[in-house]
Motif scaffolding. Sequence first.
Motif, PDB file in Angstrom:
ATOM      1  N   ILE A 110       0.868  -1.235   0.158  1.00 16.74           N
ATOM      2  CA  ILE A 110      -0.023  -0.181  -0.003  1.00 16.74           C
ATOM      3  C   ILE A 110       0.872   1.195  -0.069  1.00 16.74           C
ATOM      4  CG2 ILE A 110      -0.139   0.294   2.693  1.00 16.74           C
ATOM      5  CD1 ILE A 110      -3.318   0.905   1.893  1.00 16.74           C
ATOM      6  N   SER A 111       2.068   0.987   0.289  1.00 12.26           N
ATOM      7  CA  SER A 111       3.159   2.332   0.102  1.00 12.26           C
ATOM      8  C   SER A 111       4.538   1.716  -0.025  1.00 12.26           C
ATOM      9  CB  SER A 111       2.967   2.963   1.533  1.00 12.26           C
ATOM     10  OG  SER A 111       4.144   3.827   1.622  1.00 12.26           O
ATOM     11  N   SER A 112       5.271   2.604  -0.730  1.00 10.84           N
ATOM     12  CA  SER A 112       6.764   2.072  -0.770  1.00 10.84           C
ATOM     13  C   SER A 112       7.438   3.646  -0.405  1.00 10.84           C
ATOM     14  CB  SER A 112       7.082   1.816  -2.308  1.00 10.84           C
ATOM     15  OG  SER A 112       6.833   0.535  -2.579  1.00 10.84           O
ATOM     16  N   THR A 135      17.308  12.728  -2.007  1.00  5.78           N
ATOM     17  CA  THR A 135      15.913  12.907  -2.114  1.00  5.78           C
ATOM     18  C   THR A 135      15.191  11.560  -1.735  1.00  5.78           C
ATOM     19  OG1 THR A 135      16.032  12.015  -4.289  1.00  5.78           O
ATOM     20  CG2 THR A 135      16.203  14.451  -4.260  1.00  5.78           C
ATOM     21  N   LEU A 136      13.832  11.808  -1.172  1.00  7.30           N
ATOM     22  CA  LEU A 136      12.935  10.554  -0.537  1.00  7.30           C
ATOM     23  C   LEU A 136      11.909  10.844  -1.137  1.00  7.30           C
ATOM     24  CD1 LEU A 136      15.191  11.705   1.896  1.00  7.30           C
ATOM     25  CD2 LEU A 136      14.536   9.532   2.638  1.00  7.30           C
ATOM     26  N   ASN A 137      11.153   9.693  -1.180  1.00  2.00           N
ATOM     27  CA  ASN A 137       9.468   9.772  -1.664  1.00  2.00           C
ATOM     28  C   ASN A 137       8.874   8.477  -1.075  1.00  2.00           C
ATOM     29  OD1 ASN A 137       9.218   7.497  -4.061  1.00  2.00           O
ATOM     30  ND2 ASN A 137      11.091   8.540  -4.499  1.00  2.00           N
ATOM     31  N   GLY A 138       7.695   8.612  -0.916  1.00  4.77           N
ATOM     32  CA  GLY A 138       6.787   7.739  -0.514  1.00  4.77           C
ATOM     33  C   GLY A 138       5.276   7.922  -0.471  1.00  4.77           C
ATOM     34  N   SER A 139       4.765   6.730  -0.588  1.00  5.62           N
ATOM     35  CA  SER A 139       3.056   6.823  -0.581  1.00  5.62           C
ATOM     36  C   SER A 139       2.599   7.107   0.813  1.00  5.62           C
ATOM     37  CB  SER A 139       2.535   5.699  -1.301  1.00  5.62           C
ATOM     38  OG  SER A 139       3.136   5.341  -2.374  1.00  5.62           O
ATOM     39  N   GLY A 140       1.773   8.017   0.898  1.00  6.68           N
ATOM     40  CA  GLY A 140       1.354   8.127   2.135  1.00  6.68           C
ATOM     41  C   GLY A 140      -0.188   8.284   2.290  1.00  6.68           C
TER      42      GLY A 140
END
Length: 425
Positions: free
Chosen positions: A348-350, A379-384
Amino acid sequence: MIDLKLIRDDAAAFDAALARRGIATLSADILAKDSRRRSVLTELQTLQARRNEASKEIGQLKRQGGDAEALMAEVADIKDRLAALEAEEKALGEELDSILAGIPNLPAADVPDGKDETQNVEVRRWGNPRNFAFQPKEHFDIGEGLGMMDFEAAAKLSGARFVVLRKHLARLERALAAFMLDIHTLEFGYTETQVPYMVRDHVLYGTGQLPKFGEDLFRTTNDYWLIPTAEVPLTNLAADSILDERELPLRFTAYSPCFRSEAGAAGKDTRGMIRQHQFTKVELVSIAHPERSDAEHERMTQAAQTVLERLELPYRTVVLCTGDMGFGARKTFDIEVWLPGQNTYREISSCSNCGDFQARRMKARFRPEGEKSTRFVHTLNGSGLAVGRTMVAILENYQNEDGSVTVPKALQPYLGGMEVIARDA
């Protein structure tokens, strides 16, 4: 983008890191092209200096009434040689850039080795799956039973992998997005942002989707690309910038539609909302100091996990092995929510730390306090989180035997106090 200096300094370490991703040795070819390019540049500088010197000598000879014909012939030869060398240097530079642009990020030292998702490593688990007194259904059966999830209508409009949501499920999607944004902005300090949903080539190049993964995207007839995630425009807000060290970290969140061709997904999740061409997501992006990006990665993952905990949805978090990591990531945590209808955990999130990989492509830097030189940010990214998949999890985990769905307590204020979603009489 991999730093070419890193390959020059320790080719064996570079090859070993790529081998962990299952990629064959590349350094020899890269270094051969780099060596030739540097030789060409040296020869160019030497010839340019000689041309300038000869030009001065020609001027002196002419002023003195001497014969400058031999020198002029030499300058003409140098001009031809310079043109050939400049063309060769440009071709070598483009070839090197193309090779480097296609190389994935190098995995962090603490990422587990493995070939595929079966070798990911669980790092935490939260909540206990509910014991049902009846056979739990999958989300599409629940949604269609409520009369609020319509795949047939969507297929008439757009084909497969689309959905039409109605009434309370349409409102539920909107409520979930607001709920997530409130947590991320009010509790975790992310800045809510509205971004364009169409971008140009260089923006997707900056975050690593281009040139390698164009088939996964949708492109318009006038050379815009529909964003696959808000990570793309959010991360590029730092492109071509030199930030002050005191500004870091920058934290952005955005709710947006996402568009993906799902190339290679034939036969996978063909029913339901798990894998669609269009879906909505609340994205998290951080622009961080290199020395603090690991801590920022943990913090971002916690922000995403908090959403599931407030909704009382059981989940587990895994660290992806080298064979399952995305192209731009140096380390990734996947959060997987429990889906009783499928009797399994699903992503549901990475949340990924990309190190300076994207920053090099975007030329995103910062200037350390008191220094003249600059460094690349991390840089960082994620589903929230992915909103549609969160709805899927709620429908399956909160379903009742009569086909209705209980609304999680934390979400009820966002639905005007509604406690149960039921089919209209």
